[in-house]
Design a protein around this motif. Sequence first.
Motif, PDB file in Angstrom:
ATOM      1  N   ASN C 240      30.432   6.732 106.209  1.00 40.57           N
ATOM      2  CA  ASN C 240      30.594   6.155 104.875  1.00 40.57           C
ATOM      3  C   ASN C 240      30.626   4.652 104.996  1.00 40.57           C
ATOM      4  OD1 ASN C 240      31.186   8.569 103.157  1.00 40.57           O
ATOM      5  ND2 ASN C 240      32.806   8.810 104.675  1.00 40.57           N
ATOM      6  N   LEU C 241      29.819   3.950 104.209  1.00 37.87           N
ATOM      7  CA  LEU C 241      29.796   2.496 104.267  1.00 37.87           C
ATOM      8  C   LEU C 241      29.971   1.950 102.863  1.00 37.87           C
ATOM      9  CD1 LEU C 241      26.865   2.001 106.762  1.00 37.87           C
ATOM     10  CD2 LEU C 241      29.222   1.278 107.123  1.00 37.87           C
ATOM     11  N   LEU C 242      30.947   1.051 102.708  1.00 37.85           N
ATOM     12  CA  LEU C 242      31.197   0.452 101.396  1.00 37.85           C
ATOM     13  C   LEU C 242      31.249  -1.061 101.546  1.00 37.85           C
ATOM     14  CD1 LEU C 242      34.090   2.825 100.264  1.00 37.85           C
ATOM     15  CD2 LEU C 242      31.775   2.817  99.366  1.00 37.85           C
ATOM     16  N   ARG C 243      30.648  -1.742 100.604  1.00 43.63           N
ATOM     17  CA  ARG C 243      30.719  -3.200 100.598  1.00 43.63           C
ATOM     18  C   ARG C 243      32.114  -3.581 100.130  1.00 43.63           C
ATOM     19  NH1 ARG C 243      26.736  -6.980 100.577  1.00 43.63           N
ATOM     20  NH2 ARG C 243      25.902  -5.700 102.228  1.00 43.63           N
ATOM     21  N   ALA C 244      32.786  -4.477 100.882  1.00 46.41           N
ATOM     22  CA  ALA C 244      34.152  -4.851 100.502  1.00 46.41           C
ATOM     23  C   ALA C 244      34.406  -6.314 100.811  1.00 46.41           C
ATOM     24  CB  ALA C 244      35.159  -3.975 101.251  1.00 46.41           C
ATOM     25  N   ARG C 245      35.529  -6.822 100.269  1.00 46.11           N
ATOM     26  CA  ARG C 245      35.917  -8.218 100.530  1.00 46.11           C
ATOM     27  C   ARG C 245      37.343  -8.191 101.026  1.00 46.11           C
ATOM     28  NH1 ARG C 245      35.496 -13.483  97.996  1.00 46.11           N
ATOM     29  NH2 ARG C 245      33.425 -12.916  97.312  1.00 46.11           N
ATOM     30  N   VAL C 246      37.595  -8.980 102.057  1.00 43.92           N
ATOM     31  CA  VAL C 246      38.963  -9.009 102.616  1.00 43.92           C
ATOM     32  C   VAL C 246      39.861  -9.784 101.672  1.00 43.92           C
ATOM     33  CG1 VAL C 246      40.368  -9.737 104.553  1.00 43.92           C
ATOM     34  CG2 VAL C 246      38.019  -8.940 104.927  1.00 43.92           C
ATOM     35  N   LEU C 260      42.430  -2.106 106.568  1.00 48.70           N
ATOM     36  CA  LEU C 260      41.476  -2.814 107.406  1.00 48.70           C
ATOM     37  C   LEU C 260      41.503  -2.242 108.816  1.00 48.70           C
ATOM     38  CD1 LEU C 260      42.023  -6.560 106.467  1.00 48.70           C
ATOM     39  CD2 LEU C 260      39.984  -5.192 106.066  1.00 48.70           C
ATOM     40  N   PRO C 261      40.394  -2.275 109.533  1.00 47.37           N
ATOM     41  CA  PRO C 261      40.420  -1.885 110.948  1.00 47.37           C
ATOM     42  C   PRO C 261      41.128  -2.951 111.774  1.00 47.37           C
ATOM     43  CG  PRO C 261      38.253  -2.679 110.329  1.00 47.37           C
ATOM     44  CD  PRO C 261      39.063  -2.628 109.084  1.00 47.37           C
ATOM     45  N   GLN C 262      41.456  -2.563 113.025  1.00 44.15           N
ATOM     46  CA  GLN C 262      42.112  -3.537 113.887  1.00 44.15           C
ATOM     47  C   GLN C 262      41.057  -4.388 114.540  1.00 44.15           C
ATOM     48  OE1 GLN C 262      43.447  -0.340 116.070  1.00 44.15           O
ATOM     49  NE2 GLN C 262      45.481  -0.193 115.164  1.00 44.15           N
ATOM     50  N   ALA C 263      40.768  -5.497 113.934  1.00 43.78           N
ATOM     51  CA  ALA C 263      39.757  -6.371 114.541  1.00 43.78           C
ATOM     52  C   ALA C 263      40.113  -7.802 114.241  1.00 43.78           C
ATOM     53  CB  ALA C 263      38.376  -6.049 113.990  1.00 43.78           C
ATOM     54  N   ALA C 264      39.757  -8.672 115.167  1.00 43.18           N
ATOM     55  CA  ALA C 264      39.974 -10.086 114.914  1.00 43.18           C
ATOM     56  C   ALA C 264      38.854 -10.591 114.036  1.00 43.18           C
ATOM     57  CB  ALA C 264      39.978 -10.838 116.241  1.00 43.18           C
ATOM     58  N   GLY C 265      39.098 -11.649 113.343  1.00 41.16           N
ATOM     59  CA  GLY C 265      38.023 -12.269 112.582  1.00 41.16           C
ATOM     60  C   GLY C 265      37.927 -11.774 111.159  1.00 41.16           C
ATOM     61  N   LEU C 266      38.912 -10.984 110.716  1.00 39.71           N
ATOM     62  CA  LEU C 266      38.811 -10.515 109.334  1.00 39.71           C
ATOM     63  C   LEU C 266      39.602 -11.478 108.446  1.00 39.71           C
ATOM     64  CD1 LEU C 266      39.174  -6.700 109.965  1.00 39.71           C
ATOM     65  CD2 LEU C 266      37.195  -7.916 109.079  1.00 39.71           C
ATOM     66  N   GLY C 267      39.013 -12.644 108.291  1.00 40.20           N
ATOM     67  CA  GLY C 267      39.698 -13.675 107.520  1.00 40.20           C
ATOM     68  C   GLY C 267      39.641 -13.394 106.031  1.00 40.20           C
ATOM     69  N   GLU C 268      40.567 -14.064 105.335  1.00 41.19           N
ATOM     70  CA  GLU C 268      40.648 -13.881 103.887  1.00 41.19           C
ATOM     71  C   GLU C 268      39.309 -14.230 103.217  1.00 41.19           C
ATOM     72  OE1 GLU C 268      43.343 -12.743 102.515  1.00 41.19           O
ATOM     73  OE2 GLU C 268      42.957 -13.020 100.370  1.00 41.19           O
ATOM     74  N   HIS C 344      35.822   0.900 110.730  1.00 39.73           N
ATOM     75  CA  HIS C 344      34.870  -0.080 111.258  1.00 39.73           C
ATOM     76  C   HIS C 344      34.614  -1.139 110.223  1.00 39.73           C
ATOM     77  CE1 HIS C 344      33.630   2.951 114.344  1.00 39.73           C
ATOM     78  NE2 HIS C 344      33.941   3.786 113.364  1.00 39.73           N
ATOM     79  N   ALA C 345      34.346  -2.350 110.713  1.00 37.62           N
ATOM     80  CA  ALA C 345      33.953  -3.405 109.780  1.00 37.62           C
ATOM     81  C   ALA C 345      32.745  -4.128 110.346  1.00 37.62           C
ATOM     82  CB  ALA C 345      35.101  -4.388 109.580  1.00 37.62           C
ATOM     83  N   PHE C 346      31.798  -4.399 109.462  1.00 38.27           N
ATOM     84  CA  PHE C 346      30.588  -5.101 109.888  1.00 38.27           C
ATOM     85  C   PHE C 346      30.393  -6.288 108.981  1.00 38.27           C
ATOM     86  CE2 PHE C 346      29.336  -1.671 112.623  1.00 38.27           C
ATOM     87  CZ  PHE C 346      29.825  -0.536 111.993  1.00 38.27           C
ATOM     88  N   ASP C 347      29.924  -7.376 109.530  1.00 42.15           N
ATOM     89  CA  ASP C 347      29.652  -8.551 108.724  1.00 42.15           C
ATOM     90  C   ASP C 347      28.590  -8.210 107.688  1.00 42.15           C
ATOM     91  OD1 ASP C 347      27.684 -11.254 108.684  1.00 42.15           O
ATOM     92  OD2 ASP C 347      29.836 -11.561 108.391  1.00 42.15           O
ATOM     93  N   ALA C 348      28.887  -8.540 106.443  1.00 42.24           N
ATOM     94  CA  ALA C 348      27.976  -8.139 105.368  1.00 42.24           C
ATOM     95  C   ALA C 348      26.598  -8.758 105.512  1.00 42.24           C
ATOM     96  CB  ALA C 348      28.579  -8.502 104.016  1.00 42.24           C
ATOM     97  N   ALA C 349      26.567  -9.987 106.006  1.00 41.59           N
ATOM     98  CA  ALA C 349      25.268 -10.665 106.109  1.00 41.59           C
ATOM     99  C   ALA C 349      24.465 -10.183 107.302  1.00 41.59           C
ATOM    100  CB  ALA C 349      25.499 -12.163 106.179  1.00 41.59           C
ATOM    101  N   SER C 350      25.089 -10.168 108.474  1.00 45.75           N
ATOM    102  CA  SER C 350      24.288  -9.888 109.675  1.00 45.75           C
ATOM    103  C   SER C 350      24.275  -8.419 110.041  1.00 45.75           C
ATOM    104  CB  SER C 350      24.852 -10.681 110.859  1.00 45.75           C
ATOM    105  OG  SER C 350      26.113 -10.126 111.222  1.00 45.75           O
ATOM    106  N   GLY C 351      25.243  -7.659 109.539  1.00 47.22           N
ATOM    107  CA  GLY C 351      25.303  -6.239 109.903  1.00 47.22           C
ATOM    108  C   GLY C 351      25.979  -6.006 111.233  1.00 47.22           C
ATOM    109  N   ARG C 352      26.401  -7.048 111.903  1.00 45.76           N
ATOM    110  CA  ARG C 352      26.956  -6.838 113.231  1.00 45.76           C
ATOM    111  C   ARG C 352      28.438  -6.503 113.155  1.00 45.76           C
ATOM    112  NH1 ARG C 352      22.964  -6.616 115.852  1.00 45.76           N
ATOM    113  NH2 ARG C 352      24.261  -5.783 117.501  1.00 45.76           N
ATOM    114  N   ARG C 353      28.886  -5.820 114.182  1.00 48.16           N
ATOM    115  CA  ARG C 353      30.247  -5.346 114.224  1.00 48.16           C
ATOM    116  C   ARG C 353      31.212  -6.517 114.367  1.00 48.16           C
ATOM    117  NH1 ARG C 353      32.179  -0.782 115.394  1.00 48.16           N
ATOM    118  NH2 ARG C 353      34.353  -0.575 116.026  1.00 48.16           N
TER     119      ARG C 353
END
Lengths: 293, 282, 354
Positions: C240-246, C260-268, C344-353
């Motif tokens: 399941n993939l949903l577009r979201a904003r932190v 949110l998943p446990q990942a660094a870089g999930l800034g506001e 999981h979280a992926f950057d909306a623009a690049s698609g990368r993890r």
Amino acid sequence: MEKRAIFRQRWLPYLLLAPQLAITLVFFYFPAGQAVWQSFLIEDAFGISTEFVWFENYQALFAQPQYYRAMANTAVFSVSVTVLSLSLALLLAVMADRQIKGANGYKTLLIWPYAVAPAIAAVLWLFMFQPSLGVVARGIRALGIDWNPLLNGTHAMILVIMAATWKQVSYNFLFFLAGLQSIPRSVIEAAAIDGAGRTRRFWTIVFPLLSPTAFFLLVVNVVYVFFDTFGIIDATTGGGPAKATETMVYKVYQDGKLGADLGGSAAQSVILMAIVVALTAFQFRYIERKVHY
Amino acid sequence: MIDRRSGPDWFAHAVLWTGILVMAFPVYLTFIASTHEPSTIANGQMPLVPGDKLLETYWQTIFVGPTRTSRMPVGAMMVNTLVMALVIAIGKICISIVSAYAVVYFRFPFRRTAFWMIFMTLMLPVEVRIYPTYNVVASLGLLDTFAGLTVPLIASATGTLLFRQFFMTIPDELLEASKIDGAGPVRFFVDTVLPLSRTNIAALFVILFIYGWNQYLWPLLITTRADMQTIVIGIKKMIVTADALTEWQIVMATAMLAMIPPVAVVLLMQRWFVKGLVETEK
Amino acid sequence: MAEVRISGVRKSFGDVAVLHGIDTTIADGEFMVLLGPSGCGKSTLLRIVAGLEQQSAGDVSIGGRVVNDVEPKDRNIAMVFQNYALYPHLSVYDNMAYGLRVRGTPRPEIERRVQEAARILELGQLLQRKPRQLSGGQRQRVAMGRAIVRDPQVFLFDEPLSNLDAKLRVQMRIEIRRLHQSIRTTSIYVTHDQVEAMTLADRLIVMNAGHAEQVGAPLEVYERPASVFVAGFIGAPAMNLLRARVAGGRAMAGAAALPLPQAAGLGEGREIDWGVRPEHVELAPGAADADAEVAVDLVEALGADTLVHARLADGGALTLRLPGTTRVREGDRLPLRLPPAALHAFDAASGRRI
């Protein structure tokens, strides 16, 4: 073999078939029957009296050295034209098949001779090889060979063979090319990976897969040489010089022309019919069996 | 790309072009000859480039004809040949398609016999029954007529076989749907079968047109009058054995004219031509 | 040593670039799968390794030897084609013996090898038959036999199972794996079927439009997909993939506030594609513990599993995979638990993890 869904009318099919059957009966079977009947008769030149003579015509035929001559001519002619046109066509087809693009262009450039009437082809070659004014003839004579198909029987035969081959190559080329193109590319690639080089691939994989086509062409070519080359001979050598290029078909024409020996001509026709039947039957029996996927 | 070969396949190209040139050479020479003076040709002096007599020679050939033999304008011969070829091609197609239709879509007594009778004619080319057929035509009073030229050649089996083979591949469901829609045999034929057969008809037309145009033996026997000559026979009659008398430039021009229509048909309709060849030989 | 090294391989057909630079090393004895949708370039890459296509740039080396200019027949490889490519006019025996005969292998040796391969693949009864007398699965095995007999450095498989029916495919897939376990030849296998890839691969490369999106062991690719593409491609039903904003420590997908998943870089304020696999969504014991609530649209009761197609308050769709014993009806409201470790979280623009 049969359609499941059909129409029920009884009279319509007969109506539809009538034209073809009528023509077939009148212009095929009736004359064919006539030929068979006539071959057992001797008629005099005016058609006044006829005599039933069983197989005398046939016997007379086989006693004639000229008939054997005609058979020999036909054999030489058939074998030469068939072998030459098949090998040349195969060579050209293999070369054309190697082109990934451009194969179609070559196809166009090589198949048009099929459209030329055999008689015309003959005239063209006659023109080139005319002893006095032919361009190629001039060249040959310049080499010191006394080229003269009007006088030399062998030269005449060579001329006719060349003209017949020229026409037939394009037909064979087309079929060989189609046959080559129908071999799946992956089979060739598999052979390449298995370590076979180009030549080896050709003889162990390509040629065996081409053999049904080759076989079919062999029969078609033989039939062609027997029958369709009448025009070539008539337009160039007229069967000469001194009957050197008289084939069996041509002899039928010559012998019957003046109404001199209708019985003999008919007997020859019957023999030719038997040969065609044999060849066609052979083709159907053996070709159908050998098709790979 | 199986074998590493940098650049195009020179050997193959060379062989192919050699073949093409050899094939084309006779025709090229013919064209050359049709553009020169007869005396140049007869003297064996003909060069390998065109002369300046193109228009003159062709004009004379088409509209006047050879002076020393038959005096028939080749243009008229071409018309004869065209009529013959078209009648044969169209006639054969019409007759064989309805015969095939009858054989495939109906059941009636002697159906098989009829089919075999047609099929067997494959084994009887005209050359094996020359004189008896001639006699039949003569006794019907059809010598020197278009009917005599064309009708005996119309009924051979190739077309019927081709169409029969094709009809067998038409799904039964089409016929059943048509019947439910209320179509009878004629309707079904005209509305469904014919349109489906278009490519086969085109293919067969190409082959038959060439066959008809190039006929030799039959017209030779049947036509004696000069105005009934076909172009293929016409050429033969122009080549008198004492070749000092043959007007070679006219003969060659006639040959060119005789070649152009069938070759044009093959080149323009190449796809159908190839299909026709392959299908009729199966 | 039959290591295969692919460095910087690019390929263009005319103006169309099909491969954009592939770098990977396949270790000796490894089974590497090239996985991706049609047109991603996987078959092209395989054919370049085989030598049937020439790369536009880059190097391929097999067993330490650079083979860019070496013909296929000298690369010591064997290939199994999608349509088997058996020699139609030769018997099964001769099909397998062909490559050996070409190389001048002595007859007793040929006999031994062919019989051995026939034994492994259970072709003993079929040796004298022609390909057209065989079924699809049998032809497949003959194709493999032809490859085995050569004892090459590398096996190449080009979607060999796609022409078989589903049941046979499952069977053959297991056979190929068993074969690899016993023979251990370096293998490169192309497929678009991710189940095949997961079963057979020691490692796999997920390809998309000429790029290698991720290289790794099957479970690694499954658990930590490197991009949205890989996440959506591996696993059925898809993630399941949903577009979201932190926002405020949550992922705001429309009106729903998801963990949110446990990942660094999930800034506001960051735009992400938020993902969770259907099989990792759990039912919460009660509405109070729920991370989100969904309304059930459609239920697929498959027996072993139950697939529930549901939607969040504002319309975002979620698919859940629950044990087959769960009873759910259309219209039910379900409280869900979304464990951060499975998100999981992926950057909306690049698609990368992230």
